[in-house]
Write a protein that holds these residues in place. Structure first.
Motif, PDB file in Angstrom:
ATOM      1  N   TYR A  83      -1.632  -3.874  -4.201  1.00 33.12           N
ATOM      2  CA  TYR A  83      -1.005  -3.069  -5.252  1.00 33.12           C
ATOM      3  C   TYR A  83       0.513  -3.042  -5.095  1.00 33.12           C
ATOM      4  O   TYR A  83       1.253  -3.271  -6.060  1.00 33.12           O
ATOM      5  CB  TYR A  83      -1.556  -1.647  -5.213  1.00 33.12           C
ATOM      6  CG  TYR A  83      -0.687  -0.633  -5.909  1.00 33.12           C
ATOM      7  CD1 TYR A  83      -0.618  -0.575  -7.295  1.00 33.12           C
ATOM      8  CD2 TYR A  83       0.085   0.273  -5.168  1.00 33.12           C
ATOM      9  CE1 TYR A  83       0.196   0.353  -7.942  1.00 33.12           C
ATOM     10  CE2 TYR A  83       0.885   1.200  -5.801  1.00 33.12           C
ATOM     11  CZ  TYR A  83       0.942   1.234  -7.178  1.00 33.12           C
ATOM     12  OH  TYR A  83       1.747   2.148  -7.803  1.00 33.12           O
ATOM     13  N   SER A  84       0.999  -2.793  -3.872  1.00 28.25           N
ATOM     14  CA  SER A  84       2.434  -2.634  -3.664  1.00 28.25           C
ATOM     15  C   SER A  84       3.202  -3.919  -3.963  1.00 28.25           C
ATOM     16  O   SER A  84       4.270  -3.883  -4.587  1.00 28.25           O
ATOM     17  CB  SER A  84       2.718  -2.170  -2.236  1.00 28.25           C
ATOM     18  OG  SER A  84       2.183  -3.074  -1.296  1.00 28.25           O
ATOM     19  N   VAL A  85       2.670  -5.053  -3.546  1.00 32.52           N
ATOM     20  CA  VAL A  85       3.343  -6.331  -3.791  1.00 32.52           C
ATOM     21  C   VAL A  85       3.356  -6.639  -5.288  1.00 32.52           C
ATOM     22  O   VAL A  85       4.379  -7.065  -5.846  1.00 32.52           O
ATOM     23  CB  VAL A  85       2.662  -7.470  -3.005  1.00 32.52           C
ATOM     24  CG1 VAL A  85       3.294  -8.817  -3.373  1.00 32.52           C
ATOM     25  CG2 VAL A  85       2.778  -7.232  -1.508  1.00 32.52           C
ATOM     26  N   MET A  86       2.235  -6.408  -5.953  1.00 30.20           N
ATOM     27  CA  MET A  86       2.172  -6.667  -7.396  1.00 30.20           C
ATOM     28  C   MET A  86       3.121  -5.737  -8.146  1.00 30.20           C
ATOM     29  O   MET A  86       3.789  -6.157  -9.107  1.00 30.20           O
ATOM     30  CB  MET A  86       0.743  -6.498  -7.903  1.00 30.20           C
ATOM     31  CG  MET A  86       0.584  -6.735  -9.398  1.00 30.20           C
ATOM     32  SD  MET A  86       1.011  -8.417  -9.921  1.00 30.20           S
ATOM     33  CE  MET A  86      -0.526  -9.269  -9.548  1.00 30.20           C
ATOM     34  N   TRP A  87       3.234  -4.490  -7.705  1.00 34.41           N
ATOM     35  CA  TRP A  87       4.130  -3.543  -8.363  1.00 34.41           C
ATOM     36  C   TRP A  87       5.573  -4.022  -8.256  1.00 34.41           C
ATOM     37  O   TRP A  87       6.329  -3.985  -9.234  1.00 34.41           O
ATOM     38  CB  TRP A  87       3.990  -2.161  -7.727  1.00 34.41           C
ATOM     39  CG  TRP A  87       4.697  -1.075  -8.479  1.00 34.41           C
ATOM     40  CD1 TRP A  87       4.211  -0.316  -9.502  1.00 34.41           C
ATOM     41  CD2 TRP A  87       6.054  -0.632  -8.269  1.00 34.41           C
ATOM     42  NE1 TRP A  87       5.174   0.572  -9.950  1.00 34.41           N
ATOM     43  CE2 TRP A  87       6.311   0.396  -9.203  1.00 34.41           C
ATOM     44  CE3 TRP A  87       7.063  -1.004  -7.384  1.00 34.41           C
ATOM     45  CZ2 TRP A  87       7.531   1.058  -9.279  1.00 34.41           C
ATOM     46  CZ3 TRP A  87       8.300  -0.344  -7.450  1.00 34.41           C
ATOM     47  CH2 TRP A  87       8.517   0.674  -8.382  1.00 34.41           C
ATOM     48  N   ILE A  88       5.966  -4.477  -7.088  1.00 29.94           N
ATOM     49  CA  ILE A  88       7.327  -4.982  -6.895  1.00 29.94           C
ATOM     50  C   ILE A  88       7.574  -6.221  -7.762  1.00 29.94           C
ATOM     51  O   ILE A  88       8.628  -6.366  -8.388  1.00 29.94           O
ATOM     52  CB  ILE A  88       7.578  -5.306  -5.412  1.00 29.94           C
ATOM     53  CG1 ILE A  88       7.592  -4.017  -4.587  1.00 29.94           C
ATOM     54  CG2 ILE A  88       8.893  -6.069  -5.229  1.00 29.94           C
ATOM     55  CD1 ILE A  88       7.616  -4.243  -3.097  1.00 29.94           C
ATOM     56  N   CYS A  89       6.590  -7.115  -7.816  1.00 32.25           N
ATOM     57  CA  CYS A  89       6.732  -8.328  -8.631  1.00 32.25           C
ATOM     58  C   CYS A  89       6.881  -7.992 -10.109  1.00 32.25           C
ATOM     59  O   CYS A  89       7.708  -8.587 -10.817  1.00 32.25           O
ATOM     60  CB  CYS A  89       5.527  -9.247  -8.416  1.00 32.25           C
ATOM     61  SG  CYS A  89       5.463 -10.009  -6.788  1.00 32.25           S
TER      62      CYS A  89
END
Length: 398
Positions: A101-107
């Motif tokens: 979730y966190s990586v996708m949110w940043i992307c």
């Protein structure tokens, strides 16, 4: 003042690249709804986390719209928007490999930076290539790239085999755009266009914060964008609850409003330049938009409803380019401070779009979808008051 033919022709190329910035940023975002179930399963997300990812690229606009304008006025649009477009491409590539979730949110946050900087910069970028009377129409075509990106993403994403192929395709588009930006958008003044003087950051901020017309324009867009967010988010639920429409049909109706916005953004400023009374035209357009947003959901016939939504969407969509382009015509703003002025307008409108529907309207009205849409129509109608104070009307308008 006429401009050399080759300068106008080069301006068309620059405008096309600007359209692509809006298109690809929104294309990346609106791939997600069609891939909703797969994304939830692959990343083990809750609905709340998915919603956060979907809106992550809008989050920086609240805090960075004004800052982006200040930076563009100080350092020039080529380098500032260029860096944002590169970061957006990085976000697009990162989505392919995101496993949490966190990586996708940043992307997703990164993927919206190009659109963020383009919002404050479009009029300033295009001003050297087109005469002032045509600038609003060109900005309209450029901003229409946003709605085209949404429309194309919604229509094309189901044809991909899964999230990986869809994200790879979007990433390739993002990388190509980053290359095209630095190839075709030249350093200010090197392509024959007049160079705009850099403006110190504090000077830009002081001048724009003191300008009453910039604030009035921001409040006008505040009302208009709240209405657009509500109809985009709650019209399908209203149609299903009231008329028992299927997910597919209600989604198509929302697309009809989106299509209307594309038409309005593209052709509205041109019509505005041709009508005898700009004031009457704009006020009638606002009335049509408000009625359509507030009451169209009551129409049960899909054909009639789609027609009503296209008309109201067109009436609504033309105000974005008109208001984004007008600060550059203010003597105290001009091209020098245009990006900061537009950034301030965007900051005010994004506060409305992100806070009022979720923090004010839905807590009061809950799942009363008809009430939400009628409230949005009334809020849209408030723009009739504020727009009267803007210096965008003709000499014959009283």
């Amino acid at each position: 003042m006429s401009q050399p033919h080759n300068l106008k022709r080069y301006g068309v190329i620059v405008a096309a690249v600007c359209v692509a910035v809006y298109f690809i940023g929104n294309y990346m975002q609106y791939q997600l709804p069609t891939l909703h179930d797969q994304i939830l399963e692959e990343l083990s997300l809750t609905e709340s986390q998915y919603s956060s990812i979907f809106t992550a690229n809008l989050f920086p606009a609240i805090f960075l719209s004004l800052i982006s304008g200040l930076l563009v006025d100080r350092f020039g649009p080529r380098i500032c928007v260029g860096i944002a477009v590169v970061l957006a491409a990085v976000g697009g590539v990162g989505r392919i490999f995101a496993g949490s979730y966190s990586v996708m949110w940043i992307c997703m946050l990164l993927s919206g930076l190009g659109c963020l900087f383009m919002t404050s910069s479009s009029a300033k970028i295009l001003f050297p290539y087109f005469p002032p009377e045509k600038l609003g129409a060109i900005v309209g075509i450029v901003t229409a790239g946003s709605n085209v990106g949404m429309f194309v993403a919604t229509a094309s994403t189901p044809w991909f085999s899964g999230t990986n192929s869809a994200f790879v395709f979007a990433a390739v588009l993002g990388v190509i755009l980053a290359l095209c930006w630095f190839i075709f958008v030249k350093k200010e003044g090197t392509d024959g266009a007049a160079e705009v003087k850099p403006a110190p950051i504090l000077e830009s901020l002081k001048i724009c914060l003191k300008n009453k017309y910039v604030w009035i324009a921001g409040i006008t867009m505040f009302f208009l964008l709240i209405a657009q967010v509500v109809i985009s988010g709650f019209l399908p639920s209203a149609l299903k609850a009231v008329h028992g429409m299927s997910d597919k049909t209600s989604g198509l109706m929302t697309s009809a409003f989106m299509l209307g916005c594309i038409l309005g953004s593209t052709f509205g400023p041109r019509l505005l330049n041709k009508v005898s009374s700009r004031r009457a035209y704009l006020l009638i357009s606002l009335l049509v938009a408000a009625i359509g947003i507030g009451l169209s959901w009551k129409i049960g016939n899909p054909v009639l409803l789609a027609l009503a939504l296209i008309i109201s969407g067109a009436a609504h969509g033309q105000f974005v380019p008109v208001i984004y382009a007008f600060p550059i015509a203010l003597p105290e703003i001009g091209a020098t401070y245009a990006a900061t002025a537009t950034g301030l307008i965007a900051t005010i409108e994004m506060i409305g779009a992100t806070q009022v529907p979720s923090k004010v309207l839905t807590p009061i009205l809950g799942n009363n979808y008809g009430g939400l849409l009628m409230s949005a129509g009334c809020i849209c109608l408030l723009a009739i008051i504020t727009i009267n104070f803007l210096p965008i009307f003709g000499k014959n308008d009283k």
